[in-house]
Scaffold this active site. Structure first.
Site, mmCIF file in Angstrom:
data_model
loop_
_atom_site.group_PDB
_atom_site.id
_atom_site.type_symbol
_atom_site.label_atom_id
_atom_site.label_comp_id
_atom_site.label_asym_id
_atom_site.label_seq_id
_atom_site.Cartn_x
_atom_site.Cartn_y
_atom_site.Cartn_z
ATOM 1 N N GLY A 225 0.822 -1.197 0.000
ATOM 2 C CA GLY A 225 0.000 0.000 0.000
ATOM 3 C C GLY A 225 0.857 1.248 0.000
ATOM 4 O O GLY A 225 2.051 1.182 0.242
ATOM 5 N N PRO A 226 0.207 2.381 -0.256
ATOM 6 C CA PRO A 226 0.959 3.637 -0.306
ATOM 7 C C PRO A 226 1.551 3.975 1.066
ATOM 8 O O PRO A 226 1.108 3.423 2.067
ATOM 9 C CB PRO A 226 -0.093 4.672 -0.708
ATOM 10 C CG PRO A 226 -1.381 3.972 -0.832
ATOM 11 C CD PRO A 226 -1.218 2.541 -0.496
ATOM 12 N N GLY A 228 2.310 5.532 4.567
ATOM 13 C CA GLY A 228 1.488 6.153 5.600
ATOM 14 C C GLY A 228 0.121 5.542 5.785
ATOM 15 O O GLY A 228 -0.725 6.098 6.467
ATOM 16 N N GLY A 230 -0.389 2.668 7.201
ATOM 17 C CA GLY A 230 -0.436 1.849 8.415
ATOM 18 C C GLY A 230 0.120 0.445 8.280
ATOM 19 O O GLY A 230 -0.221 -0.418 9.071
ATOM 20 N N GLU A 448 -15.982 8.554 -13.429
ATOM 21 C CA GLU A 448 -16.244 7.145 -13.114
ATOM 22 C C GLU A 448 -17.694 6.775 -13.384
ATOM 23 O O GLU A 448 -17.979 5.701 -13.914
ATOM 24 C CB GLU A 448 -15.886 6.833 -11.655
ATOM 25 C CG GLU A 448 -14.403 6.983 -11.330
ATOM 26 C CD GLU A 448 -13.490 6.218 -12.259
ATOM 27 O OE1 GLU A 448 -13.894 5.146 -12.779
ATOM 28 O OE2 GLU A 448 -12.367 6.703 -12.514
ATOM 29 N N ASP A 526 -7.523 4.991 -20.043
ATOM 30 C CA ASP A 526 -8.669 4.553 -20.853
ATOM 31 C C ASP A 526 -8.308 4.572 -22.327
ATOM 32 O O ASP A 526 -8.637 3.669 -23.094
ATOM 33 C CB ASP A 526 -9.866 5.499 -20.640
ATOM 34 C CG ASP A 526 -10.285 5.576 -19.186
ATOM 35 O OD1 ASP A 526 -10.002 4.621 -18.447
ATOM 36 O OD2 ASP A 526 -10.886 6.597 -18.809
HETATM 37 P P1 ADP Z 1 3.388 2.792 6.471
HETATM 38 O O1 ADP Z 1 4.278 1.805 7.149
HETATM 39 O O2 ADP Z 1 2.261 2.152 5.717
HETATM 40 O O3 ADP Z 1 4.098 3.794 5.637
HETATM 41 P P2 ADP Z 1 2.883 3.565 9.147
HETATM 42 O O4 ADP Z 1 2.386 2.283 9.683
HETATM 43 O O5 ADP Z 1 4.285 3.908 9.453
HETATM 44 O O6 ADP Z 1 2.658 3.636 7.595
HETATM 45 O O7 ADP Z 1 1.901 4.729 9.637
HETATM 46 C C1 ADP Z 1 2.374 5.937 10.118
HETATM 47 C C2 ADP Z 1 1.466 6.471 11.195
HETATM 48 O O8 ADP Z 1 0.218 6.851 10.656
HETATM 49 C C3 ADP Z 1 1.141 5.459 12.255
HETATM 50 O O9 ADP Z 1 2.088 5.444 13.256
HETATM 51 C C4 ADP Z 1 -0.218 5.922 12.761
HETATM 52 O O10 ADP Z 1 -0.071 6.934 13.720
HETATM 53 C C5 ADP Z 1 -0.827 6.552 11.547
HETATM 54 N N1 ADP Z 1 -1.755 5.630 10.883
HETATM 55 C C6 ADP Z 1 -1.632 5.156 9.619
HETATM 56 N N2 ADP Z 1 -2.662 4.345 9.312
HETATM 57 C C7 ADP Z 1 -3.430 4.276 10.410
HETATM 58 C C8 ADP Z 1 -4.648 3.568 10.721
HETATM 59 N N3 ADP Z 1 -5.268 2.778 9.825
HETATM 60 N N4 ADP Z 1 -5.166 3.726 11.957
HETATM 61 C C9 ADP Z 1 -4.563 4.517 12.854
HETATM 62 N N5 ADP Z 1 -3.434 5.200 12.630
HETATM 63 C C10 ADP Z 1 -2.860 5.096 11.417
HETATM 64 ZN ZN ZN Z 2 -11.457 6.399 -16.875
#
Ligand code: ADP
Ligand code: ZN
Ligand code: MG
Length: 626
Positions: A225-226, A228, A230, A448, A526
């Site tokens: 996943g992108p 941030g 989680g 969409e 597309d």
């Molecule tokens: P990734 O590893 O996917 O880049 P992280 O797990 O390091 O992202 O997420 C960074 C921070 O963002 C986490 O420490 C948390 O505080 C917050 N965060 C991201 N996604 C969530 C989520 N689904 N629920 C709660 N906090 C989240």
């Molecule tokens: Zn399209």
């Protein structure tokens, strides 16, 4: 053309033994000795007996005479070569000595004012030339390794609490729930990902339950996943829930300074994991080692490849029945070596996408628990305003709001603080192109729904199952999913034409609602797909009257992107281009007219999608018929 590269794992060649490094150090020390320390230290001083001294005088070898006044000694020096001296030393002078001295004095070749050579202290010279350099190397080595440890700890440290560094692998191990303090409750949204990981945790708690049925759990689970969203947080939550040893290491730590270290680390990590089974091994940012291996060429990253090969070999080697589960996270799945993704390796992929409206609300709530909030706060409105934001960005918004409250001397975070920080964070993020503005979101919604409506209004297209305007990992701002009923591997001409029209539906909706001047770049994919289909219809599927069943193209290699090359003359090629463009234009026109006739529905459905962000096929059909 490329050739197929065998991406199977081969065990790494044996690591060079330690003695190899010692020998290199030895040679360096010797060279240093030769260069740095002058020969004086090494000059061999040999004392000779009296009769030999007499011979030396006779042969004219004595070149220097030195007088040591302190202990009334005379020293006769006969230089032989650079590195060795033969001397005769005396205090008590024999009878014929005086005569001899006179004789030597009259010899013009003998220097009487020489300095007495000191015998190099063998201990000192040994220390200077051997002990000192070895210490020197030891100290440098120690400093280097400390420096690297520090760097490593810094990379791993952030947030993972005070886990201890375990063994040579540098992996951290968590055993108890309290180790990370994070549980699934701390991860908001991401229900599917959590579900998938819960199964893994459950398996580790009760492997018997699975074994009884004969179910085998995937060896590797890849969180994709992108940034941030989680992924790392989810892994920590698994550690918190699992109650089994949890080894965590970041991919970049494998890529170290010294050759062979990465591979050795992998080996070591798996060795420990096998001893501690059942357990979990988590490799964060696996793309650092798992990048596609170079197809030949000089100077490829040999070290990284070795590490990757070792990882592949270890993954094949361990038995998931034993209870070692491998977790990994990446935000660049497309850059991973295909060998890593093969069945038996990372055979389960868990998408961790950007949160939808409800997900964002839930994430806001999780993070709001950590600060003092002054109710009421309209979370719904805040979640709506942050379409496209990642979990990390939402967490940041709450934190920024808290900072603002402090700045303004307040004890609690208010709605106004949150709104303000949404703006700053979104404005910041917009520059990075990560979030979509309200205007863009509207365009994407119409686009969409345009696709979906054109599909639904034609009889030969597959039913729409899901429409979303949540940006995807792939970079798409939204998508419309259509799934055929039953298994289909053949497509009719009518179906292909309907598909092309559906593909042009997105752009058609933009034109219809926002005007021709405001069409966007959002249709690029597309266009590509529609063109491919139209071309294939003519050149490969023989679906035109003009060319009938004549093959105009051959596919070169099915497995390498299916590049096709023309097998026709230039004139025919020009004619094909003309027909392709005509086919697409007709489809586009058809789509535009369909939408024009159903503009009401287009607007109504788009508004609904804009509000919901994701709608199912059933919802769509219900609204369409309403
Ligand atoms: P990734 O590893 O996917 O880049 P992280 O797990 O390091 O992202 O997420 C960074 C921070 O963002 C986490 O420490 C948390 O505080 C917050 N965060 C991201 N996604 C969530 C989520 N689904 N629920 C709660 N906090 C989240
Ligand atoms: Zn399209
Ligand atoms: Mg991460």
């Amino acid at each position: 053309m490329q050739e197929i590269k065998d991406t199977d794992a081969k065990p790494t060649p044996p690591k060079k033994p330690l003695i190899f490094y010692y020998i290199i150090a030895m040679i360096v020390v010797m060279l240093l000795n030769a260069l740095l320390f002058p020969s004086v230290l090494e000059r061999q001083v040999t004392e000779v007996p009296y009769n030999e001294f007499l011979d030396m005088v006779d042969e004219g070898q004595v070149t220097e005479v030195a007088l040591s006044e302190a202990d009334e000694q005379l020293v006769f020096i006969a230089g032989e070569d650079e590195n060795s001296l033969r001397i005769y030393k005396t205090g008590i002078w024999p009878d014929d000595g005086q005569r001899l001295l006179q004789q030597l004095r009259s010899d013009p070749n003998i220097d009487f004012s020489a300095e007495i050579p000191t015998q190099a202290n063998p201990l000192l010279s040994f220390i200077v030339s051997w002990v000192f350099p070895i210490f020197f190397f030891l100290i440098i080595g120690e400093l280097l390794s400390r420096f690297m440890m520090k760097r490593m700890n810094k990379q791993m440290g952030g947030g993972f609490g005070n886990a201890m560094t375990f063994g040579k692998s540098g992996a951290k191990i968590y055993v108890e729930e309290s180790a990370t303090g994070v549980t699934f409750a701390d991860v908001a949204g991401q229900e599917e990902a959590k579900e998938s990981l819960k199964e893994v945790v459950d398996f580790l708690h009760e492997p018997g339950k699975y074994a009884d049925i004969g179910a085998r759990l995937p060896k590797g689970v890849l969180l994709v996943g992108p940034p941030g969203t989680g992924k790392t947080l989810l892994a920590k939550a698994v550690a918190g829930e699992a109650h089994v040893p949890f080894f965590s290491i970041s991919g970049s730590e494998f890529v170290e300074m010294f050759v062979g270290m990465g591979a050795a680390k992998v080996r070591d990590l798996f060795k420990q994991a096998n001893e501690k089974a059942p357990c979990i091994v988590f490799i964060d940012e696996i793309d650092a080692i798992g990048k596609k291996r170079d197809t030949g060429g000089l100077g490829g990253n040999d070290e990284r490849e070795q590490t990757l090969n070792q990882l592949l070999a270890e993954m094949d080697g361990f038995d998931s029945g034993k209870g070692v589960v491998l977790l990994a996270a990446t935000n660049r799945p497309e850059s991973l070596d295909p060998a890593l993704l093969r069945p038996g390796r990372f055979d389960r992929r868990v998408p961790v996408e950007l949160p939808d409206l409800n997900g964002r609300k839930a994430i806001f709530r999780v993070h709001a628990r950590k600060v003092h909030i002054q109710e009421p706060v309209d979370w719904d409105m805040l979640a709506r305003a942050t379409a496209g934001a990642s979990g990390a960005e939402l967490a940041n918004i709450v934190n920024e709001a808290a900072l603002r409250a402090v700045r303004l001397g307040r004890q609690q975070v208010t709605q106004a603080d949150l709104e303000e920080s949404v703006e700053t964070v979104i404005a910041g993020a917009q520059r990075k192109n990560a979030m979509i503005s309200a205007e863009e979101k509207k365009i994407v919604a119409y686009h969409e729904i345009g696709h979906a409506l054109v599909a639904a209004l034609q009889s030969h297209s597959a039913p729409v199952t899901k429409i979303t305007i949540i940006p995807r990992t792939s970079g798409a701002l939204g998508y419309t999913m259509q799934v055929d009923e039953g298994n289909k591997s053949l497509m009719s001409r009518a179906e292909i034409l309907a598909r092309i029209a559906t593909l042009t539906g997105g752009r058609s909706a933009e034109e219809l609602i926002f005007g021709k001047d405001n069409m966007t770049t959002g249709a690029s994919n597309d266009i590509e797909q529609a063109t491919k289909l139209a071309r294939a219809m003519i050149t490969r599927y023989g679906m035109t009257d003009e060319f009938d069943m004549m093959a105009l193209e051959t596919v070169q290699n099915q497995y390498l992107g299916g590049d096709a090359s023309l097998t026709c003359g230039a004139q025919t090629a020009a004619r094909i281009d003309e027909m392709v463009s005509q086919t697409i234009r007709q489809a586009h026109e058809k789509a535009y007219n369909l939408l024009k006739d159903h503009e009401d529905q287009l607007r109504r459905l788009s508004d609904y999608l804009l509000e919901r962000e994701t709608i199912t096929g059933e919802e769509f059909m219900k609204l369409l018929q309403a």
